[in-house]
Design a protein around this motif. Sequence first.
Motif, PDB file in Angstrom:
ATOM      1  N   LEU A  91      -3.430   6.963  -3.029  1.00 55.99           N
ATOM      2  CA  LEU A  91      -4.376   7.118  -4.142  1.00 55.99           C
ATOM      3  C   LEU A  91      -4.126   6.033  -5.174  1.00 55.99           C
ATOM      4  CD1 LEU A  91      -6.309   8.558  -6.163  1.00 55.99           C
ATOM      5  CD2 LEU A  91      -4.384  10.054  -6.752  1.00 55.99           C
ATOM      6  N   VAL A  92      -5.171   5.284  -5.501  1.00 57.76           N
ATOM      7  CA  VAL A  92      -5.078   4.222  -6.501  1.00 57.76           C
ATOM      8  C   VAL A  92      -6.025   4.546  -7.650  1.00 57.76           C
ATOM      9  CG1 VAL A  92      -5.455   1.769  -6.996  1.00 57.76           C
ATOM     10  CG2 VAL A  92      -4.461   2.466  -4.800  1.00 57.76           C
ATOM     11  N   LEU A  93      -5.538   4.400  -8.858  1.00 58.00           N
ATOM     12  CA  LEU A  93      -6.347   4.575 -10.071  1.00 58.00           C
ATOM     13  C   LEU A  93      -6.290   3.292 -10.880  1.00 58.00           C
ATOM     14  CD1 LEU A  93      -7.863   6.493 -12.137  1.00 58.00           C
ATOM     15  CD2 LEU A  93      -5.613   6.872 -13.156  1.00 58.00           C
ATOM     16  N   VAL A  94      -7.459   2.712 -11.155  1.00 57.33           N
ATOM     17  CA  VAL A  94      -7.562   1.516 -11.992  1.00 57.33           C
ATOM     18  C   VAL A  94      -8.507   1.849 -13.134  1.00 57.33           C
ATOM     19  CG1 VAL A  94      -8.084  -0.944 -12.070  1.00 57.33           C
ATOM     20  CG2 VAL A  94      -7.304   0.089  -9.923  1.00 57.33           C
ATOM     21  N   SER A  95      -8.137   1.491 -14.347  1.00 54.17           N
ATOM     22  CA  SER A  95      -8.999   1.803 -15.485  1.00 54.17           C
ATOM     23  C   SER A  95      -9.063   0.620 -16.446  1.00 54.17           C
ATOM     24  CB  SER A  95      -8.486   3.054 -16.211  1.00 54.17           C
ATOM     25  OG  SER A  95      -9.531   3.668 -16.941  1.00 54.17           O
ATOM     26  N   LYS A  96     -10.182   0.563 -17.175  1.00 53.48           N
ATOM     27  CA  LYS A  96     -10.411  -0.525 -18.127  1.00 53.48           C
ATOM     28  C   LYS A  96     -10.890   0.065 -19.441  1.00 53.48           C
ATOM     29  CE  LYS A  96     -12.966  -4.891 -18.565  1.00 53.48           C
ATOM     30  NZ  LYS A  96     -13.963  -5.773 -17.925  1.00 53.48           N
ATOM     31  N   ARG A  97     -10.181  -0.277 -20.510  1.00 48.66           N
ATOM     32  CA  ARG A  97     -10.552   0.206 -21.844  1.00 48.66           C
ATOM     33  C   ARG A  97     -10.161  -0.848 -22.863  1.00 48.66           C
ATOM     34  NH1 ARG A  97      -9.449   6.304 -24.136  1.00 48.66           N
ATOM     35  NH2 ARG A  97     -10.623   6.088 -26.071  1.00 48.66           N
ATOM     36  N   ASP A  98     -11.074  -1.135 -23.769  1.00 47.67           N
ATOM     37  CA  ASP A  98     -10.827  -2.165 -24.795  1.00 47.67           C
ATOM     38  C   ASP A  98     -10.405  -3.490 -24.160  1.00 47.67           C
ATOM     39  OD1 ASP A  98     -11.392  -0.310 -26.820  1.00 47.67           O
ATOM     40  OD2 ASP A  98      -9.322   0.379 -26.892  1.00 47.67           O
ATOM     41  N   GLY A  99     -10.986  -3.808 -23.021  1.00 49.21           N
ATOM     42  CA  GLY A  99     -10.698  -5.076 -22.369  1.00 49.21           C
ATOM     43  C   GLY A  99      -9.390  -5.127 -21.601  1.00 49.21           C
ATOM     44  N   VAL A 100      -8.649  -4.023 -21.587  1.00 48.11           N
ATOM     45  CA  VAL A 100      -7.341  -3.997 -20.927  1.00 48.11           C
ATOM     46  C   VAL A 100      -7.460  -3.253 -19.604  1.00 48.11           C
ATOM     47  CG1 VAL A 100      -4.951  -3.228 -21.084  1.00 48.11           C
ATOM     48  CG2 VAL A 100      -6.129  -4.062 -23.127  1.00 48.11           C
ATOM     49  N   LEU A 101      -7.030  -3.916 -18.526  1.00 47.21           N
ATOM     50  CA  LEU A 101      -7.032  -3.320 -17.193  1.00 47.21           C
ATOM     51  C   LEU A 101      -5.637  -2.841 -16.826  1.00 47.21           C
ATOM     52  CD1 LEU A 101      -9.276  -5.848 -15.276  1.00 47.21           C
ATOM     53  CD2 LEU A 101      -9.575  -3.373 -15.150  1.00 47.21           C
ATOM     54  N   CYS A 102      -5.569  -1.702 -16.149  1.00 46.86           N
ATOM     55  CA  CYS A 102      -4.283  -1.205 -15.670  1.00 46.86           C
ATOM     56  C   CYS A 102      -4.509  -0.498 -14.339  1.00 46.86           C
ATOM     57  CB  CYS A 102      -3.635  -0.261 -16.678  1.00 46.86           C
ATOM     58  SG  CYS A 102      -4.635   1.203 -17.067  1.00 46.86           S
ATOM     59  N   GLY A 103      -3.489  -0.465 -13.496  1.00 46.06           N
ATOM     60  CA  GLY A 103      -3.627   0.180 -12.200  1.00 46.06           C
ATOM     61  C   GLY A 103      -2.344   0.837 -11.758  1.00 46.06           C
ATOM     62  N   PHE A 104      -2.484   2.026 -11.156  1.00 51.89           N
ATOM     63  CA  PHE A 104      -1.323   2.791 -10.708  1.00 51.89           C
ATOM     64  C   PHE A 104      -1.629   3.404  -9.350  1.00 51.89           C
ATOM     65  CE2 PHE A 104      -1.479   2.769 -15.306  1.00 51.89           C
ATOM     66  CZ  PHE A 104      -0.208   2.305 -15.637  1.00 51.89           C
ATOM     67  N   GLU A 105      -0.573   3.712  -8.599  1.00 54.20           N
ATOM     68  CA  GLU A 105      -0.755   4.174  -7.222  1.00 54.20           C
ATOM     69  C   GLU A 105       0.247   5.260  -6.872  1.00 54.20           C
ATOM     70  OE1 GLU A 105      -0.635   2.219  -2.689  1.00 54.20           O
ATOM     71  OE2 GLU A 105      -0.312   0.977  -4.471  1.00 54.20           O
ATOM     72  N   TRP A 106      -0.279   6.355  -6.319  1.00 52.63           N
ATOM     73  CA  TRP A 106       0.562   7.339  -5.640  1.00 52.63           C
ATOM     74  C   TRP A 106       0.452   7.068  -4.156  1.00 52.63           C
ATOM     75  CZ3 TRP A 106       4.152   9.456  -8.122  1.00 52.63           C
ATOM     76  CH2 TRP A 106       3.994  10.150  -9.326  1.00 52.63           C
ATOM     77  N   ASN A 107       1.550   6.699  -3.523  1.00 53.19           N
ATOM     78  CA  ASN A 107       1.583   6.431  -2.093  1.00 53.19           C
ATOM     79  C   ASN A 107       2.584   7.391  -1.460  1.00 53.19           C
ATOM     80  OD1 ASN A 107       2.533   5.198   0.502  1.00 53.19           O
ATOM     81  ND2 ASN A 107       1.058   3.608  -0.067  1.00 53.19           N
ATOM     82  N   ILE A 108       2.098   8.335  -0.670  1.00 56.56           N
ATOM     83  CA  ILE A 108       2.958   9.380  -0.119  1.00 56.56           C
ATOM     84  C   ILE A 108       4.064   8.788   0.744  1.00 56.56           C
ATOM     85  CG2 ILE A 108       3.019  11.323   1.496  1.00 56.56           C
ATOM     86  CD1 ILE A 108       0.322  12.192   0.410  1.00 56.56           C
ATOM     87  N   ASP A 109       3.749   7.794   1.556  1.00 53.71           N
ATOM     88  CA  ASP A 109       4.771   7.201   2.425  1.00 53.71           C
ATOM     89  C   ASP A 109       5.861   6.513   1.606  1.00 53.71           C
ATOM     90  OD1 ASP A 109       3.537   8.028   4.834  1.00 53.71           O
ATOM     91  OD2 ASP A 109       2.086   6.394   4.631  1.00 53.71           O
TER      92      ASP A 109
END
Length: 218
Positions: A91-109
């Motif tokens: 599962l990957v979540l990427v978000s953008k707010r106020d021009g700032v991008l960030c991304g995080f990942e839950w990887n079961i393996d």
Amino acid sequence: MRAVGYTLQTAVADLIDNSISADATGVDIFFGIEPVPYVALVDDGEGMSPEGAISAMRLAGTSPMRIRNPNDLGRFGLGLKTASLSQCRDLVLVSKRDGVLCGFEWNIDHMIERQTWSLLVLTEEELQALPRFNELAARTSGTLVIWRNLDRLAATVGDLEASFDAAMMDVKSHLALVFHRFLSGEHGKSFRISLNRSPVQGADPFLASTKATQLGTF
């Protein structure tokens, strides 16, 4: 946690609930098998800061006792994680707010290998390599959710290359019914959903727009 009763249809609908809560005016759903099988949802909501995105990836990160906005369809802070992990191992979540991008990942393996709940923080290079990342990058704000390593989905529908289209058409029919009031603008603002660029048209179970329908009160 992965076996709490989600179907593919209800899992996708749960993510759209989050987009509505984030004041999105639309959700674009994409799926494909290249470079690997994936499902991606991108909205144009308010997006999240890095701190907010980490909180969103935390299990039960929002107290059910907190006072909610009337448009907030969430409750226990579990939907994003349980809905997504019911269908995939990555599962990957990427978000953008106020021009700032960030991304995080839950990887079961990865978690099994490390034997710990370790949330991966994605680099800018890793973000740009994600499927449909450009869809979010072009927007002022919003959130992108990506499912990869679709093991539970593959176990349900069989060979993804042969059955993916049919499975996602079932999703489209489900969304047309569940979100028909939002798609019709009944909540005071426009809202749209598309699936691989094809608009989802609302399906009103009460057929209120049909001339033969007689409206009444009970």
